[in-house]
Design a protein around this motif. Structure first.
Motif, PDB file in Angstrom:
ATOM      1  N   TRP A  58       0.820  -1.229   0.000  1.00 37.57           N
ATOM      2  CA  TRP A  58       0.000   0.000   0.000  1.00 37.57           C
ATOM      3  C   TRP A  58       0.851   1.274   0.000  1.00 37.57           C
ATOM      4  O   TRP A  58       0.355   2.343  -0.287  1.00 37.57           O
ATOM      5  N   PRO A  65      -3.235   1.583   9.604  1.00 35.88           N
ATOM      6  CA  PRO A  65      -4.678   1.821   9.725  1.00 35.88           C
ATOM      7  C   PRO A  65      -5.254   0.920  10.826  1.00 35.88           C
ATOM      8  O   PRO A  65      -4.729  -0.149  11.088  1.00 35.88           O
ATOM      9  N   LYS A  66      -6.319   1.418  11.452  1.00 34.72           N
ATOM     10  CA  LYS A  66      -6.912   0.658  12.558  1.00 34.72           C
ATOM     11  C   LYS A  66      -7.600  -0.607  12.047  1.00 34.72           C
ATOM     12  O   LYS A  66      -7.654  -1.602  12.711  1.00 34.72           O
ATOM     13  N   THR A  67      -8.137  -0.476  10.824  1.00 29.53           N
ATOM     14  CA  THR A  67      -8.980  -1.567  10.315  1.00 29.53           C
ATOM     15  C   THR A  67      -8.164  -2.782   9.892  1.00 29.53           C
ATOM     16  O   THR A  67      -6.959  -2.737   9.754  1.00 29.53           O
ATOM     17  N   SER A  68      -8.929  -3.834   9.609  1.00 31.93           N
ATOM     18  CA  SER A  68      -8.295  -5.086   9.206  1.00 31.93           C
ATOM     19  C   SER A  68      -8.057  -5.094   7.701  1.00 31.93           C
ATOM     20  O   SER A  68      -8.413  -6.036   7.020  1.00 31.93           O
ATOM     21  N   LEU A  69      -7.458  -4.019   7.215  1.00 30.10           N
ATOM     22  CA  LEU A  69      -7.236  -3.881   5.775  1.00 30.10           C
ATOM     23  C   LEU A  69      -6.419  -5.061   5.235  1.00 30.10           C
ATOM     24  O   LEU A  69      -6.815  -5.717   4.268  1.00 30.10           O
ATOM     25  N   PHE A 105       1.971   2.633   2.680  1.00 29.58           N
ATOM     26  CA  PHE A 105       1.585   3.428   3.861  1.00 29.58           C
ATOM     27  C   PHE A 105       2.735   3.454   4.863  1.00 29.58           C
ATOM     28  O   PHE A 105       3.356   2.430   5.129  1.00 29.58           O
ATOM     29  N   SER A 106       2.974   4.605   5.446  1.00 30.32           N
ATOM     30  CA  SER A 106       3.938   4.650   6.556  1.00 30.32           C
ATOM     31  C   SER A 106       3.178   4.737   7.874  1.00 30.32           C
ATOM     32  O   SER A 106       3.748   5.018   8.906  1.00 30.32           O
ATOM     33  N   PHE A 107       1.857   4.553   7.820  1.00 32.33           N
ATOM     34  CA  PHE A 107       1.059   4.576   9.049  1.00 32.33           C
ATOM     35  C   PHE A 107       0.282   3.260   9.134  1.00 32.33           C
ATOM     36  O   PHE A 107       0.185   2.528   8.139  1.00 32.33           O
ATOM     37  N   THR A 145      -8.204  -8.530   5.658  1.00 31.31           N
ATOM     38  CA  THR A 145      -9.288  -8.711   4.689  1.00 31.31           C
ATOM     39  C   THR A 145      -8.739  -9.152   3.332  1.00 31.31           C
ATOM     40  O   THR A 145      -9.234 -10.115   2.734  1.00 31.31           O
TER      41      THR A 145
END
Lengths: 224, 458
Positions: free
Chosen positions: A180, A186-190, A182-184, A193
């Protein structure tokens, strides 16, 4: 693996040393970056773990010196600075990976292994094969045995990353960074999933798991 | 304190009135000097004209006409007493000399010049009176001398002026002193009142504000600026308070749980299965703490503005399509729908990672705070001054009382803090909007929570 650890914080050093020793790796620990440069130039290590903020020298400069003297040992930088700019700075200095403190030991170990086993040619190879799973990078086709499997773009990217690191633990953070960008976190189960969807297509119809979940740590693509 | 203030004002008033005194006196002296000068030169000019007229008459009509100009008979000479009397009464004296013999008029022994045409001269006699003197050679050996005292009217006017200046010098310092003292007193009162009000503010910053009872626009502006500053400080103070409570609470809960797990581990030390469960749970709790800190560090790092150096043109449409592709399965698994309406080729200037986090945080909020089967939408379109991004849901929305606080750190509409978030998600969203100079606002009168984000395209 023979690993050189450059870390001035006693507790962190002990935590990493113990972890690596228990995982069967051999560790050489030093607190001084100059000492580390001498050691790295005279001994052949499989990987170096470098703390970014060291008392006598910025770890970044030490890495630059090592790279300038043509020492190509894979380097992981440890740092408390989590932003993209610091990450980019570290990678540009010549580090191969960048890990933000605090981290789980499995994360560090997984990254070390990924670096150690990374074949320089792997990024440019057109066909990846792990066990019965085959991935054609030019046509973006995936096969398990003889049957072709249709994957969504993210599922394809996850599989590609897992296949580039077969039989290795790949953590959720590694996937977030590489798939992705992302350097952060995410809270979700991205990640869960998408991995679960990938599994539904890759494993479920064949009743055998090639992607294994390592609980609380990440995923592993095995050869059988 | 009060004596110091009074002394300060007194010294200042003295300085001010002294300056006024010097300026007024100086101006009066200067004006008086110029008036005297002009009067003297007028008298001298008249004297010169008289002599010229006399000389002209002598050349045309002879000596007789010359002495007639001075109202004298031919060959009329004055004795010293007569001359003295004439000088005292008329204020002028003429003498016509043939060689060194006086043939008309009289002389009081003033100094004489035997030149062809002397310049007008002035001197001061024993009675400190200004005397003008003019000599003119009429023909070989014949000299006309004319002495004249300063006109009586002029002397009176000059004396009056001198007197006026003296009185002015005695009294002119008083009005400015009084005026200055009055104004300083007025201003001093307002400032004293202001400091009294401010000392109240120090005790209860939320309750008191400054009010200036003055017409002075500068003071009114000062009060207004102080009040704005106080509002801002109160806000920050409030933020720090909520933040400390937030940090304390968000750390205390997971830490208590970790402590509990450690105690349970001690109890279940002989049960490896239970031990593993406790260990896993304790790790999960610690991860929450680390995540809170990471978010806090991330928030500070965004607010520091250093990301702006790496800003570049971003294809927002592609970025959002990629994100929504990733999130659609997550929404499907949660039995919610994510509808996407993104116009192609919309770009903006910024940081892709931060913009991705902005969208992620808003979508995650929509995912977390809506009921099952809720629908969530994301729209991207061009806007008059840039790009309009809308992320909304048809969930329960945000209570009006909470709307003003949603972007505050650690603020949670759910006061029990039982939900999984840490109250930093929207603060991060706001910080990302701020460094992109984007405006984020919650749409009013909507059933759910609908955020509009206007990103400038420059």
């Amino acid at each position: 693996m023979k690993i050189l650890l450059v870390e001035d914080d006693h507790e962190t050093a002990e935590f990493i040393c113990n972890g690596l020793k228990q995982a069967g790796e051999s560790v050489d620990h030093t607190q001084c970056p100059k000492d580390a440069i001498i050691k790295a130039s005279t001994t052949s290590f499989d990987a170096i773990i470098f703390d970014r903020l060291l008392p006598s020298m910025d770890g970044l400069d030490a890495v630059k010196i090592l790279r300038a003297s043509n020492i190509l040992t894979p380097i992981i930088m440890l740092t408390a600075l989590s932003d993209t700019a610091a990450r980019v700075e570290g990678l540009e200095a010549g580090a191969d990976d960048y890990l933000v403190k605090p981290f789980a030991f499995v994360e560090l170990h997984a990254r070390l292994k990924a670096l150690y086993r990374r074949k320089p040619a792997a990024q440019t190879v057109n066909e990846l094969q792990v066990g019965c799973v085959k991935l054609l990078r030019t046509s973006r086709q995936v096969f398990r045995g003889e049957s072709e499997i249709e994957l969504m773009p993210k599922e394809y990217q996850i599989l590609e990353f897992l296949m580039l690191h077969p039989n290795q633990l790949v953590t959720k953070t590694m996937l977030l960074e590489h798939v992705w960008g992302f350097s952060f976190d995410p809270k979700t189960s991205l990640v869960q999933t998408h991995v679960s969807r990938l599994r539904n297509k890759l494993d479920k119809p064949f009743n055998s798991e090639v992607i294994k979940t390592i609980r609380g740590s990440g995923y592993l693509l095995s050869e059988q | 304190m009060k004596t110091n203030t009074q002394k300060y004002h007194f010294v200042l008033a003295l300085k001010f009135s002294f300056l006024c005194w010097v300026l007024t006196c100086g101006l009066a002296l200067l004006v008086s000097h110029f008036v005297s000068q002009s009067e003297q030169s007028r008298q001298q000019t008249e004297m010169l004209e008289l002599i010229e007229e006399a000389v002209e008459l002598y050349h045309s009509d002879g000596l007789e006409s010359l002495v007639e100009v001075f109202e004298l008979a031919e060959n009329e000479t004055w004795t010293k007493e007569e001359a003295q009397e004439h000088w005292q009464e008329e204020g002028w004296l003429m003498a016509l000399y043939q060689k060194d013999v006086i043939i008309a008029g009289g002389d009081l022994g003033f100094e004489r010049a035997n030149t062809s045409k002397s310049q007008p001269q002035t001197e001061i006699d024993e009675e400190t009176q200004l005397i003008f003197y003019q000599a003119q050679q009429i023909n070989d050996g014949l000299y006309l001398h004319l002495w004249q005292r300063l006109d009586h009217d002029v002397v009176i006017a000059q004396n009056a002026r001198t007197q006026f200046i003296v009185w002015l010098a005695i009294f002119c310092w008083l009005p400015p002193l009084l005026i200055f003292v009055y104004f300083r007193q007025m201003q001093g009162n307002t400032i004293t009142k202001l400091s009294q009000q401010l000392s109240l503010v120090a005790k209860a910053p939320e309750l008191h504000r400054t009010v200036a009872k003055s017409d002075d626009p500068q003071l009114l502006q000062l009060c207004s600026v102080i009040n704005t500053m106080l509002d801002e400080i109160t806000k920050l103070h409030h933020n720090i308070k909520t933040m400390s409570v937030g940090v304390a609470h968000d750390l205390k809960t997971p830490l208590t749980r970790v402590a509990n797990r450690l105690q349970s581990m001690e109890q279940d030390i002989d049960d490896p299965v239970q031990l593993a469960v406790h260990l896993e749970k304790a790790c999960e709790e610690l991860e929450k703490i680390i995540s809170t800190f990471n978010n806090l560090i991330r928030l500070n790092s965004i607010e520091s503005g250093k990301y702006q150096q790496g800003f570049k043109q971003i294809d927002l449409s592609t970025l959002l399509l990629d994100l929504t592709d990733s999130f659609t399965p997550v929404f499907e698994d949660a039995e919610k729908t994510l509808s996407v309406s993104i116009l192609p080729n919309i770009s903006c200037y910024g940081d892709a990672d931060l913009l991705a986090q902005l969208v992620c945080n808003l979508l995650e909020n929509a995912l977390e705070y809506t009921n099952p089967r809720a629908s969530v939408w994301i729209r991207l379109q061009s806007h008059s001054s840039g790009v309009l991004l809308q992320i909304g849901d048809n969930g329960p929305g945000i209570a009006t009382s909470d709307q003003a606080h949603i972007f505050e750190r650690f603020y949670r509409a759910d006061t029990s803090r039982s939900s999984s978030g840490n109250g930093l998600g929207l603060s991060i969203v706001k910080a990302i909007c701020d460094i992109h100079e984007a405006r984020i606002y919650l749409l009013e009168g909507q059933p759910g929570a609908v955020f509009n984000i206007e990103v400038p395209t420059h």
